[in-house]
Design an enzyme around this catalytic site. Structure first.
Site, PDB file in Angstrom:
ATOM      1  NE  ARG A 234      27.872  -2.376 -53.178  1.00  0.00           N
ATOM      2  CZ  ARG A 234      29.042  -2.955 -52.916  1.00  0.00           C
ATOM      3  NH1 ARG A 234      29.102  -4.018 -52.136  1.00  0.00           N
ATOM      4  NH2 ARG A 234      30.163  -2.452 -53.413  1.00  0.00           N
ATOM      5  CD  GLU A 263      26.137  -1.552 -46.426  1.00  0.00           C
ATOM      6  OE1 GLU A 263      25.738  -2.731 -46.442  1.00  0.00           O
ATOM      7  OE2 GLU A 263      27.271  -1.200 -46.812  1.00  0.00           O
ATOM      8  CG  HIS A 295      29.929  -3.880 -46.645  1.00  0.00           C
ATOM      9  ND1 HIS A 295      29.087  -3.142 -47.427  1.00  0.00           N
ATOM     10  CD2 HIS A 295      30.793  -4.463 -47.511  1.00  0.00           C
ATOM     11  CE1 HIS A 295      29.442  -3.252 -48.698  1.00  0.00           C
ATOM     12  NE2 HIS A 295      30.489  -4.071 -48.770  1.00  0.00           N
TER      13      HIS A 295
END
Ligand code: NAI
Length: 330
Positions: A234, A263, A295
């Site tokens: 993360r 993000e 991601h």
């Protein structure tokens, strides 16, 4: 049971419809993320399904409760984006998909390591342009390097197995050591020792108040000069401004990120015609020894289909009033 599926891309729709073929659940797909601005879309539904950057805070949960929604099926493993305390108070059941394919993320972490080291992305471009010079492409042997895995859960374990295959010396840190690794003779070490010894540090722990900005000025100062840092967990685990400073100083020699703290404003969208309003992110992209992916660690065929199947199973559990071990509690 009518489900509002948020943050839905065409590939999610395909896999969820496939997994839902034999169920009585009705899915309605929304491209929008679930947030305070979009929560009204959930009115009239029985449950919602969300993804990694949906903002499921106290206000959103209270609004969902006022619509009599008592089930949230996350289509991801991490759950740092949901206020579980409030969900429990409001009697909203929350499910996640804990182990859809740990190897998909582990393999992506390794892809970042290999690309940053052997610079295959640069070599590919050079050769396409008829440039076969090797200057600037020098790598190092992974065999014999000390690789630290912070967080030895499902993904960490898969990552360690691959790095052992490369002949790396693996060391770990986790408040809950994994007995199978200890039996193999793999050492669990305090973070400070990890920082001193590791050539490569890969983060596989969740984002919590304890792990937020684990990589910061102070931890970076304890690391080897030229360390490689990989984050596929993360974004909030890394203080990116501090990482930029360490890149300028040569402290970080290589930085591979599949996740980024901010993000939510960028990832999963085509921003190629947009001026990105994030100067730290823009700066990050200018370093030759940084690789950022959007991601995509989880993004494999098997993982997508497992996510869809487990999400439908979680919704069915909620529909039938059953509990399962994927239900999250604070
Ligand atoms: P897991 O729950 O199986 O393992 C997490 C491990 O981290 C546990 O062993 C836990 O004890 C450890 N941990 C907790 N606090 C820690 C701390 N302070 N320091 C060191 N270790 C700590 O989770 P899993 O499935 O391995 O996933 C790890 C993370 O990967 C998730 O939390 C998620 O944020 C991220 N992820 C990223 C994806 C991507 O596409 N890039 C996809 C799926 C997960």
């Amino acid at each position: 049971m009518k489900i509002a599926v948020f943050s839905c891309k065409p590939y999610d729709k395909r896999t969820l419809n496939e997994a839902n073929k034999n169920s009585h659940i009705q899915l309605q797909f929304f491209e929008s993320r679930l947030s305070e601005e979009t929560v009204s879309l959930a009115k009239g539904f029985d449950a919602v399904s969300c993804f990694v950057n949906d903002q499921i805070n106290e206000n959103v949960l209270s609004t969902l409760a006022s619509y009599h929604i008592n089930c949230i099926a996350l289509r991801c493993a991490g759950y740092n984006n949901i206020d579980l305390d409030t969900a429990q108070k409001l009697d909203i059941k929350v499910y996640h998909v804990p182990d859809y394919s740990p190897t998909s993320v582990a393999e992506h972490a390794v892809a970042l390591i290999l690309s940053l080291n052997r610079k295959t992305h640069k070599a590919y471009q050079r050769v396409k342009e008829g440039n076969f010079a090797l200057e600037g492409l020098l790598g190092f042997n992974l065999a014999g390097k000390t690789v630290a895995c912070i967080g030895t859960g499902r993904i960490g374990l898969a990552f360690i197995k691959i790095m052992q295959g490369f002949g790396c010396h693996v060391i770990c840190h986790d408040p809950h050591p994994e007995q199978s690794l200890i039996k193999q003779g793999i050492q669990y070490l305090p973070l400070d020792t990890i920082y001193q010894e590791a050539d490569i540090i890969s983060l596989h722990c969740p984002l919590t108040s304890e792990t937020q900005h684990l990589i910061n000025h102070s931890s970076l100062a304890k690391m080897k000069d030229g360390v490689m840092i990989i984050n596929t967990s993360r974004g909030g685990l890394v203080n990116v401004q501090n990482a930029v400073d360490a890149l300028y100083q040569g402290k970080i020699g290589y930085l591979g990120l599949d996740v980024y703290e901010q993000e939510g404003a960028l990832f999963f969208e085509d921003m190629s015609e947009t001026i990105i309003q994030d100067s730290v992110f823009q700066l990050l992209l200018t370093f030759p020894n940084v690789m950022v992916t959007g991601h995509q660690g989880y993004f494999t065929d098997i993982a997508l289909s497992h996510i869809a199947q487990t999400t439908i199973e979680n919704l069915e559990s909620a529909l039938n009033g059953e509990t399962n071990n994927r239900q999250l509690r604070p």
